[in-house]
Design an enzyme around this catalytic site. Sequence first.
Site, short mmCIF file in Angstrom:
data_model
loop_
_atom_site.label_atom_id
_atom_site.label_comp_id
_atom_site.label_asym_id
_atom_site.label_seq_id
_atom_site.Cartn_x
_atom_site.Cartn_y
_atom_site.Cartn_z
N ASN A 87 -2.89 -4.60 16.84
CA ASN A 87 -3.74 -3.70 17.63
C ASN A 87 -3.02 -3.40 18.95
OD1 ASN A 87 -4.45 -5.75 19.62
ND2 ASN A 87 -5.70 -6.65 17.99
N VAL A 142 -9.41 -3.68 8.63
CA VAL A 142 -10.44 -3.45 9.64
C VAL A 142 -10.44 -2.00 10.14
CG1 VAL A 142 -11.15 -4.11 11.98
CG2 VAL A 142 -10.44 -5.86 10.38
N ASP A 183 1.47 -12.63 0.38
CA ASP A 183 1.20 -12.82 1.81
C ASP A 183 2.52 -12.46 2.51
OD1 ASP A 183 1.11 -13.91 4.36
OD2 ASP A 183 0.18 -15.78 3.72
N ILE A 184 2.48 -11.50 3.38
CA ILE A 184 3.72 -10.97 3.97
C ILE A 184 4.49 -12.05 4.76
CG2 ILE A 184 2.80 -10.11 6.20
CD1 ILE A 184 4.43 -7.48 5.58
N GLY A 195 -6.88 -10.40 10.19
CA GLY A 195 -6.11 -9.81 9.10
C GLY A 195 -4.65 -10.23 9.10
N VAL A 196 -3.80 -9.27 8.82
CA VAL A 196 -2.37 -9.57 8.70
C VAL A 196 -1.78 -10.01 10.05
CG1 VAL A 196 -1.55 -7.18 8.99
CG2 VAL A 196 -0.25 -8.78 7.57
N ASP A 197 -2.31 -9.45 11.12
CA ASP A 197 -1.86 -9.81 12.47
C ASP A 197 -2.09 -11.30 12.73
OD1 ASP A 197 -1.02 -9.52 15.08
OD2 ASP A 197 -2.75 -8.37 15.76
N SER A 208 -3.41 -0.18 8.56
CA SER A 208 -4.70 0.50 8.85
C SER A 208 -5.76 0.39 7.76
CB SER A 208 -4.50 2.01 9.15
OG SER A 208 -4.07 2.21 10.46
N THR A 209 -5.43 -0.23 6.62
CA THR A 209 -6.39 -0.19 5.50
C THR A 209 -7.38 -1.37 5.48
OG1 THR A 209 -4.96 -1.37 3.96
CG2 THR A 209 -4.73 1.03 4.06
P1 ADP Z 1 -5.65 -2.92 10.22
O1 ADP Z 1 -6.35 -3.33 11.48
O2 ADP Z 1 -4.39 -2.11 10.50
O3 ADP Z 1 -6.57 -2.28 9.24
P2 ADP Z 1 -5.71 -5.45 8.71
O4 ADP Z 1 -4.89 -6.66 8.96
O5 ADP Z 1 -7.18 -5.55 8.88
O6 ADP Z 1 -5.07 -4.29 9.62
O7 ADP Z 1 -5.42 -4.94 7.24
C1 ADP Z 1 -4.25 -4.28 6.85
C2 ADP Z 1 -3.88 -4.69 5.44
O8 ADP Z 1 -3.24 -5.95 5.46
C3 ADP Z 1 -5.05 -4.81 4.48
O9 ADP Z 1 -4.69 -4.19 3.26
C4 ADP Z 1 -5.17 -6.33 4.28
O10 ADP Z 1 -5.68 -6.64 2.99
C5 ADP Z 1 -3.74 -6.74 4.40
N1 ADP Z 1 -3.47 -8.16 4.72
C6 ADP Z 1 -4.25 -9.07 5.32
N2 ADP Z 1 -3.61 -10.26 5.43
C7 ADP Z 1 -2.39 -10.08 4.89
C8 ADP Z 1 -1.24 -10.92 4.68
N3 ADP Z 1 -1.22 -12.19 5.08
N4 ADP Z 1 -0.13 -10.38 4.07
C9 ADP Z 1 -0.13 -9.09 3.67
N5 ADP Z 1 -1.16 -8.25 3.84
C10 ADP Z 1 -2.28 -8.73 4.43
#
Ligand code: ADP
Length: 172
Positions: free
Chosen positions: A25, A121, A11-12, A33-35, A118-119
């Site tokens: 976004n 949503v 988890d970043i 997601g990560v955001d 981007s990978t």
């Molecule tokens: P985007 O809208 O750019 O596609 P997402 O957040 O939906 O962004 O996904 C981008 C990547 O981040 C995906 O590979 C997802 O599995 C990953 N991701 C989601 N949560 C976390 C996290 N807490 N730490 C690291 N990577 C994450």
Amino acid sequence: MSIELSVKEADITTLQVDAIVNAANSSLLGGGGVDGAIHRAAGPRLLEECRGLGGCDVGDTKLTLAYRLKARFVVHTVGPVWRGGSEGEPDLLASCYRRSMAVAVKKQVSSLAFPCISTGVYGYPAELAAEVAVDVVGSVISRYDSLREVVFCCFSRGDAELYERLIRIREI
Ligand code: ADP
């Protein structure tokens, strides 16, 4: 001085690096997601700072403090939505990686972690995105003296294996 390129399955928000990159976004007002994870971990002051930034273009970046995170900065970048690959997606994704490194280096960041932009949503195929990420990071890191470590932070074993393989093939 050699630069360390590493792959972590994590988890970043938990990483102990100077700066983490957020796949945001264009509103910069939070998302899933990560955001979402970054905003939850950083606390409400991150959103407050983001509100004053006026959004961000696709392929561009905006830098903020990281508040409750261990990192000092968050580099927000907006990846392209995948529309089949012929609408400039590779160049826009490459720009996210290039500009994130440039803006981090301006703040003397020595360790920087990227998620797989981007990978999620936004639907960019994981393997194609990883190729862009490794190519761009691999080709520019030597230009940046202050940058000692770049981490590809993967949220799944499959993604981590992809990056490990690409880094091995390219002998970076
Ligand atoms: P985007 O809208 O750019 O596609 P997402 O957040 O939906 O962004 O996904 C981008 C990547 O981040 C995906 O590979 C997802 O599995 C990953 N991701 C989601 N949560 C976390 C996290 N807490 N730490 C690291 N990577 C994450």
